[in-house]
Design a protein around this motif. Structure first.
Motif, mmCIF file in Angstrom:
data_model
loop_
_atom_site.group_PDB
_atom_site.id
_atom_site.type_symbol
_atom_site.label_atom_id
_atom_site.label_comp_id
_atom_site.label_asym_id
_atom_site.label_seq_id
_atom_site.Cartn_x
_atom_site.Cartn_y
_atom_site.Cartn_z
ATOM 1 N N ILE A 47 0.840 -1.201 0.000
ATOM 2 C CA ILE A 47 0.000 0.000 0.000
ATOM 3 C C ILE A 47 0.878 1.254 0.000
ATOM 4 C CG2 ILE A 47 -1.645 1.359 1.375
ATOM 5 C CD1 ILE A 47 -2.990 -1.337 2.122
ATOM 6 N N PHE A 48 1.936 1.257 0.804
ATOM 7 C CA PHE A 48 2.836 2.415 0.849
ATOM 8 C C PHE A 48 3.415 2.704 -0.537
ATOM 9 C CE2 PHE A 48 7.092 4.248 1.285
ATOM 10 C CZ PHE A 48 6.780 5.415 1.954
ATOM 11 N N LYS A 49 3.927 1.666 -1.201
ATOM 12 C CA LYS A 49 4.511 1.846 -2.533
ATOM 13 C C LYS A 49 3.453 2.310 -3.532
ATOM 14 C CE LYS A 49 8.435 -1.212 -1.954
ATOM 15 N NZ LYS A 49 9.085 -2.462 -2.329
ATOM 16 N N GLY A 91 1.189 6.592 -6.852
ATOM 17 C CA GLY A 91 0.023 7.403 -7.189
ATOM 18 C C GLY A 91 0.272 8.889 -7.031
ATOM 19 N N VAL A 92 0.949 9.271 -5.962
ATOM 20 C CA VAL A 92 1.260 10.689 -5.741
ATOM 21 C C VAL A 92 2.141 11.219 -6.876
ATOM 22 C CG1 VAL A 92 2.529 12.297 -4.246
ATOM 23 C CG2 VAL A 92 0.922 10.664 -3.237
ATOM 24 N N LYS A 93 3.089 10.406 -7.311
ATOM 25 C CA LYS A 93 3.960 10.821 -8.418
ATOM 26 C C LYS A 93 3.156 11.039 -9.698
ATOM 27 C CE LYS A 93 8.212 8.825 -6.621
ATOM 28 N NZ LYS A 93 9.255 7.800 -6.783
ATOM 29 N N THR A 143 -4.183 9.055 -0.276
ATOM 30 C CA THR A 143 -3.397 9.181 0.954
ATOM 31 C C THR A 143 -4.140 8.597 2.160
ATOM 32 O OG1 THR A 143 -4.158 11.470 1.241
ATOM 33 C CG2 THR A 143 -2.028 11.134 0.141
ATOM 34 N N SER A 144 -5.454 8.617 2.122
ATOM 35 C CA SER A 144 -6.235 8.005 3.194
ATOM 36 C C SER A 144 -6.047 6.492 3.227
ATOM 37 C CB SER A 144 -7.710 8.354 3.044
ATOM 38 O OG SER A 144 -8.464 7.792 4.082
ATOM 39 N N MET A 145 -5.863 5.887 2.055
ATOM 40 C CA MET A 145 -5.574 4.442 2.010
ATOM 41 C C MET A 145 -4.361 4.134 2.887
ATOM 42 S SD MET A 145 -5.814 3.558 -2.063
ATOM 43 C CE MET A 145 -5.005 1.951 -1.880
ATOM 44 N N GLY A 146 -3.299 4.881 2.670
ATOM 45 C CA GLY A 146 -2.060 4.643 3.405
ATOM 46 C C GLY A 146 -2.169 4.963 4.882
ATOM 47 N N ALA A 147 -2.778 6.092 5.191
ATOM 48 C CA ALA A 147 -2.892 6.503 6.588
ATOM 49 C C ALA A 147 -3.725 5.508 7.397
ATOM 50 C CB ALA A 147 -3.501 7.896 6.672
ATOM 51 N N ASN A 148 -4.831 5.055 6.830
ATOM 52 C CA ASN A 148 -5.687 4.116 7.563
ATOM 53 C C ASN A 148 -5.086 2.717 7.629
ATOM 54 O OD1 ASN A 148 -8.289 5.357 8.600
ATOM 55 N ND2 ASN A 148 -8.022 6.290 6.596
ATOM 56 N N LYS A 197 -7.315 -2.562 -7.635
ATOM 57 C CA LYS A 197 -8.299 -3.651 -7.583
ATOM 58 C C LYS A 197 -7.750 -4.832 -6.790
ATOM 59 C CE LYS A 197 -10.746 -2.492 -11.852
ATOM 60 N NZ LYS A 197 -11.030 -2.889 -13.242
ATOM 61 N N GLU A 198 -6.474 -5.135 -6.947
ATOM 62 C CA GLU A 198 -5.860 -6.221 -6.172
ATOM 63 C C GLU A 198 -5.801 -5.865 -4.692
ATOM 64 O OE1 GLU A 198 -2.229 -7.965 -7.572
ATOM 65 O OE2 GLU A 198 -2.845 -7.773 -9.667
ATOM 66 N N ILE A 199 -5.410 -4.637 -4.381
ATOM 67 C CA ILE A 199 -5.369 -4.200 -2.981
ATOM 68 C C ILE A 199 -6.766 -4.277 -2.372
ATOM 69 C CG2 ILE A 199 -5.029 -2.184 -1.475
ATOM 70 C CD1 ILE A 199 -2.619 -1.449 -3.327
ATOM 71 N N TYR A 200 -7.768 -3.855 -3.121
ATOM 72 C CA TYR A 200 -9.156 -3.918 -2.660
ATOM 73 C C TYR A 200 -9.531 -5.366 -2.301
ATOM 74 C CZ TYR A 200 -14.243 -3.288 -2.694
ATOM 75 O OH TYR A 200 -15.574 -3.264 -2.340
ATOM 76 N N ALA A 201 -9.182 -6.306 -3.177
ATOM 77 C CA ALA A 201 -9.503 -7.718 -2.931
ATOM 78 C C ALA A 201 -8.757 -8.247 -1.705
ATOM 79 C CB ALA A 201 -9.162 -8.557 -4.162
ATOM 80 N N ILE A 202 -7.507 -7.880 -1.560
ATOM 81 C CA ILE A 202 -6.706 -8.329 -0.411
ATOM 82 C C ILE A 202 -7.291 -7.775 0.881
ATOM 83 C CG2 ILE A 202 -4.447 -8.164 0.721
ATOM 84 C CD1 ILE A 202 -3.280 -7.981 -2.205
#
Length: 118
Positions: free
Chosen positions: A14-16, A21-23, A46-51, A103-108
């Motif tokens: 998620i961090f990577k 994404g920010v880039k 950024t909320s993905m990473g923070a949470n 989509k993969e992160i969502y599934a995980i």
């Protein structure tokens, strides 16, 4: 610590993803149409990473599930905004990857939530 596919750490993934994404966000033309989209996608990304980080240090199972629920929601929103950019003509070599990786992160994350509830 949550693991995925052997040594692949979901927190690191998620961090990577957030950094990538920010880039890409930095390359979006800042015109009147894109400014609200940039704001929305920056927030959800950024909320993905923070949470995710908050979930990693959750004080209870309930708190852990709640934080990952937010990660899941923000990931879904991030996918939406990447798709909006793509459909409105924004071209970037990583855009398709950003959509498929989200989509993969969502599934995980969905699996993590379901496993945590059992």
């Amino acid at each position: 610590m949550t693991q995925y596919e052997g040594d692949k750490n979901i927190h690191e993934r998620i961090f990577k993803y957030v950094i990538a994404g920010v880039k890409v966000i930095k390359t979006i033309p800042k015109n009147i149409e894109n400014i609200p989209i940039i704001s929305q996608i920056s927030g959800s990304l950024t909320s993905m990473g923070a949470n995710d980080q908050e979930a990693d240090s959750a004080s209870s199972k309930k708190d852990f599930i709640q934080k990952y629920g937010i990660v899941r929601k923000e990931t879904k929103e991030t996918i939406y905004w990447w798709k909006v950019l793509k459909e409105t003509g924004f071209v970037h070599p990583q855009l398709d990857w950003l959509i498929s990786e989200a989509k993969e992160i969502y599934a995980i994350v969905t699996t993590i939530i379901l496993n945590s509830k059992n």
